[in-house]
Design a protein around this motif. Structure first.
Motif, short mmCIF file in Angstrom:
data_model
loop_
_atom_site.label_atom_id
_atom_site.label_comp_id
_atom_site.label_asym_id
_atom_site.label_seq_id
_atom_site.Cartn_x
_atom_site.Cartn_y
_atom_site.Cartn_z
N ARG A 199 14.67 -0.32 12.33
CA ARG A 199 15.41 -1.14 11.35
C ARG A 199 16.91 -1.02 11.56
NH1 ARG A 199 12.11 -3.65 8.14
NH2 ARG A 199 13.85 -4.49 6.94
N ASP B 91 10.20 -9.44 8.48
CA ASP B 91 9.56 -8.12 8.39
C ASP B 91 8.39 -8.22 7.41
OD1 ASP B 91 10.67 -8.08 5.84
OD2 ASP B 91 12.12 -6.50 6.26
N GLY C 76 8.21 -8.03 4.34
CA GLY C 76 8.48 -8.79 3.11
C GLY C 76 8.76 -10.27 3.34
N ARG D 234 14.22 -12.75 5.74
CA ARG D 234 15.38 -12.47 4.88
C ARG D 234 16.69 -12.57 5.66
NH1 ARG D 234 14.84 -7.83 1.79
NH2 ARG D 234 12.63 -7.37 1.87
N GLU E 204 18.10 -4.29 5.53
CA GLU E 204 17.44 -4.10 4.22
C GLU E 204 15.96 -4.46 4.37
OE1 GLU E 204 19.85 -6.98 2.37
OE2 GLU E 204 21.65 -5.72 2.42
N GLY E 205 15.12 -3.94 3.45
CA GLY E 205 13.69 -4.29 3.49
C GLY E 205 12.86 -3.19 4.10
N SER E 206 11.61 -3.53 4.48
CA SER E 206 10.70 -2.50 5.02
C SER E 206 9.74 -3.10 6.03
CB SER E 206 9.91 -1.87 3.87
OG SER E 206 9.11 -2.87 3.28
#
Length: 851
Positions: free
Chosen positions: A458, A489, A491, A494, A510-512
């Motif tokens: 990431r 990703d 989610g 983005r 940001e995010g996962s």
């Protein structure tokens, strides 16, 4: 001691300023001559014994100064200063401080070129930007000398006369009419205009109280509706954007039969090259409709930005043009969202990215010492890069803050002059962002960054350095790069904004979850190139369908640019191109076809050329079979444009015998007036490809139709088709046509480029062009924009021997008005020659590996 005016960089003193011109002009259309008399109301800050006016080739008669106290002061002498294009009126005593008036009479002749007052066929028209009002009026011909203008003209009875103000009074005296126009708001001299000729106008229509009319020659009156509608759509949208009413009373738009630029934003009287205003929507390709809408809106945007608030000097010309370029797309997009005009904006930006990657590029804002240097600034950097930088800043600040800053700027500098920093300050105030840092870095520095991107989990490593198209050239300049990263990703998809100021930085996304792919220029709004590492590029190539059209275009364009600059292989570009075989978006196909056309035209020859054509046919043939030649009822514009791109690819690049065989009878029917023979968006490509293999009968038919065709887009199609015939005798006939009046002055550069792109005629034409270089230049009437494009046409040559000949020609016979273009053209041609030498074996090996 030499007078200050003996210097071509002379600038008028600010101590004497015009407040109002009241001028009467009498035109003799037969003799192409005029007489003038005017009173200039002046404000003198200090007593002075001289007044300096701009004038070129004007013969001054009586000159009188009238002081506010009633005294009449006659000049002791008038002295012409050709270097600074001025005339110095000297008095035997000091003129008193305060208000006064200068009465002047003069005579002059129409200009032979496309500047000042000139004849365009049956129409007398003016073109004053940058500094040619001085060819018609003795005046203060610099943008910061704004004044009111009250014009009266005497013209032959039976002709229409238009000027900036509405017609107020008309008297007739047998053979002559005397027309008095309403006095204007304060305007710079370059925005004054006069058009006289047998013109007819649309009925007056009002939008929010503003009367609008569109004018043309009688035989073209049926082509005015679309341009009129575009103006009626743009005006209310512009008033709303600026929150400021239109200031110039009325809008007249006129199609001029011979015109150097695309159009000119004279206040209240906008003049156009006919192809940028007149069309028949039933038969006009969508590209022509979009172009007219964009040009009309560009010129109307100038009525606020440029005419109401005006630059102080020509070094801020870029701001005028960049703003109107960007604004036009914004307004047209609101009017016709289905057109997706921002993708057309991107193709203009792409051309600027190519030019700005040269060492001989220039900053958006450069030093301009005199009006002639201003003329050189009308290029892709000024318009397209400037517009792209404004869009990038707007994207970073947000639309609302940007618009609020713009409104503050317009209110603060109403009726006056301003510099770029005034705008940046207003935007900074409205957005609380570091706009001065951002803007001045991008407009004061030439070139742009290449951003390197490596994704590791990431974490994203970003690097920047200046991008050059010449292999091996490096420099460590940096920019504040406003980036929008877009990635997929766990989610979903983005976006994350980053301002990259340093030469390298690490960003945590940001995010996962796993990052499936990442685009480092979301929506393609940034003015930079992106180089992904091998893994990042492979992930994007595999997920190309998940990207927006603008991002798919950028991916191809950046890969092509990296191959050109030696940082990636041509093989990698061709492999990526091979993944676009299922592409259905017309704008993406346009980008693809442009790259393939370059390869076919320059980087393969003999058997390899034939092999490459068959590869293109295989890649895109199935896509064309889906859409076929004829439009289905209710078909969308997207499908029509996709078909056109595929026809260009298969008939133009691949030269598919099957496609050309089908096009031939359709073109014959279209030339006979059958409007169902070809869907309008196919006309340019089909006529061009059939002409290439056409015979004398077809050549003669097109030659006969071209001059009498009323529709300017159709006329241009025929004109360019004449340059395409590859039969050596017909190529020779077209070359001879260049030196005749059949090719209008406005079209000489396009025609020239067509001739030099003709594969069988090229070498013969190049030999002729070198021998007759002075005659070639003379065909432009010394119009600076045309001279620039004549020089640029030399870039279509291919080989090292030709490069050496171009260098020799431009060294022996330089084109002073196109110094920038000479440097850029030589540098670009040298890179093209080197690329060709490097690529021929590489592409050959790649082709042998294809099944």
């Amino acid at each position: 001691m030499a007078h200050a005016t003996e210097d071509k960089n002379f600038r008028l003193p600010l101590s004497v300023r015009p407040r109002r011109y009241a001028a009467t002009l009498t035109l003799d259309m037969e003799a192409r001559a005029f007489t003038g008399l005017q009173t200039i109301e002046l404000e003198l800050d200090t007593p002075t014994d001289e007044i300096v006016l701009h004038a070129i080739a004007l013969k001054l008669g009586e000159v009188v100064f009238r002081a506010a106290d009633g005294r009449i002061i006659m000049p002791a002498e008038t002295h012409e200063a050709p270097l600074s294009e001025t005339v110095v009126v000297r008095f035997g005593e000091k003129l008193p401080q305060g208000q006064g008036a200068l009465d002047v009479t003069w005579t002059g002749r129409f200009t032979e070129g496309l500047r000042g007052l000139y004849m365009a066929g049956k129409v007398a028209a003016t073109q004053f930007e940058a500094a040619d009002a001085r060819r018609l009026f003795p005046c203060f011909d610099e943008p910061s000398f704004k004044a009111r203008w009250a014009l009266t003209v005497q013209v032959p009875t039976g002709l229409t006369a238009l000027s900036n103000g509405a017609l107020e009074r008309e008297e007739s005296d047998g053979n002559m009419r005397r027309l008095t126009f309403k006095e204007t708001e304060v305007l710079s001299s370059y925005l004054i205009a006069l058009v006289v000729g047998p013109l007819v106008g649309t009925p007056e229509e009002r939008v929010e109280g503003i009367p609008v009319r569109t004018w043309a020659l009688p035989e073209k009156a049926h082509l005015t509706r679309f341009g009129q509608d575009a103006a009626l759509a743009a005006l209310p949208r512009l008033q709303a954007y600026f929150d400021l009413p239109y200031a110039f009373g009325k809008v007249d738009q006129v199609g001029i039969p011979d015109f150097e630029a695309g159009a000119m934003e004279n206040a209240g009287l906008i003049t156009y090259r006919e192809i940028a205003l007149l069309l028949d929507p039933a038969t006009a390709p969508l590209s022509v409709q979009k172009r007219v809408a964009e040009v009309v809106t560009h010129e109307l945007a100038h009525q606020w930005f440029g005419n109401w608030v005006t630059m102080v000097w020509w070094d801020d010309l870029w701001l005028n043009e960049a703003f109107a370029t960007w604004m036009a797309y914004k307004i047209v997009d609101d009017w016709k969202p289905d057109w997706r005009v921002w993708l057309d904006f991107d193709s203009g930006k792409a051309a600027a990215l190519h030019l700005d990657a040269l060492r001989s590029t220039h900053p958006i804002r450069g030093e301009v010492r005199n009006a002639h240097e201003a003329g050189e600034s009308f290029d892709l950097i000024t318009y397209e890069k400037g517009g792209a930088v404004l869009r990038m800043i707007e994207g970073f600040l947000g639309q609302d803050a940007f618009r609020e800053g713009m409104r503050q700027y317009m209110r603060k500098h109403a009726r006056a002059n301003a510099v770029a920093d005034d705008l940046w300050r207003a935007l900074a105030q409205a957005s609380s962002q570091p706009v001065l840092e951002l803007a001045n870095a991008w407009i004061g520095q030439s070139g742009y960054p290449q951003v390197g991107v490596t994704v590791n989990g990431r974490k994203v490593k970003l690097t920047q350095r200046r991008f050059y198209s010449e292999p091996g050239v490096k420099s460590d300049e940096r920019w504040p790069v406003p980036m929008v990263l877009k990635y997929a990703d766990a989610g979903g998809v983005r976006e994350q904004r980053v301002l990259l100021r340093e030469s390298e930085a690490e960003v945590t996304l940001e995010g996962s979850g796993e990052v499936k792919w990442l685009v480092a220029n979301a929506g393609s709004t940034g003015f930079y190139r992106v180089q992904y590492d091998a893994t990042g590029l492979e992930r994007l190539s595999a997920n190309v369908d998940a990207l927006e059209p603008s991002e798919r275009i950028s991916l191809l364009a950046d890969q092509w640019a990296l191959a050109r600059s030696g940082q990636a292989t041509l093989t990698a570009f061709l492999d990526l191109a091979g993944r676009y075989g299922q592409e259905e978006d017309d704008a993406v196909l346009d980008e693809l076809v442009g790259g393939l056309a370059y390869v076919e035209g320059r980087l393969v020859e003999g058997e390899d050329q034939e092999r490459f054509r068959r590869w293109v046919e295989k890649l895109l043939g199935a896509g064309f079979k889906k859409v076929g030649w004829d439009a289905a009822p209710g078909e969308t514009d997207r499908v029509k444009l996709r078909r056109a791109a595929l026809v260009r690819a298969l008939g133009g690049v691949a030269r598919s015998p099957e496609i050309i065989a089908e096009a031939r009878p359709r073109v014959a029917r279209a030339l006979d007036g059958d409007t169902t023979a070809l869907e309008p968006n196919l006309l340019d490509a089909a006529v061009g490809m059939v002409a290439r293999q056409g015979d004398r009968a077809l050549y003669e038919k097109i030659l006969e139709k071209m001059p009498v065709e009323p529709d300017p887009a159709t006329q241009r199609r025929y004109l360019m088709a004449l340059t395409a015939f590859e039969d050596p005798q017909l190529a020779d006939a077209a070359q001879k046509l260049f030196f005749t009046e059949k090719v209008k002055m406005q079209d000489v550069a396009s025609f020239l480029t067509g001739l030099i792109n003709n594969r069988t005629g090229r070498n013969m034409w190049w030999a002729e062009k070198q021998k007759r270089w002075k005659d070639v230049l003379a065909r432009t009437g010394a119009a600076p924009m045309l001279l620039r494009r004549v020089v640029e046409s030399l870039g279509a040559l291919r080989e090292r021997k030709q490069l050496d000949e171009v260098r020799k020609l431009l060294t022996a016979h330089p084109v002073e008005e196109a110094k920038q273009a000479m440097g850029q053209t030589l540098e670009k041609l040298e890179q093209d020659v080197v690329l060709r030498e490097r690529a021929l074996p590489e592409v050959r090996a790649w082709l042998q590996r294809q099944k």
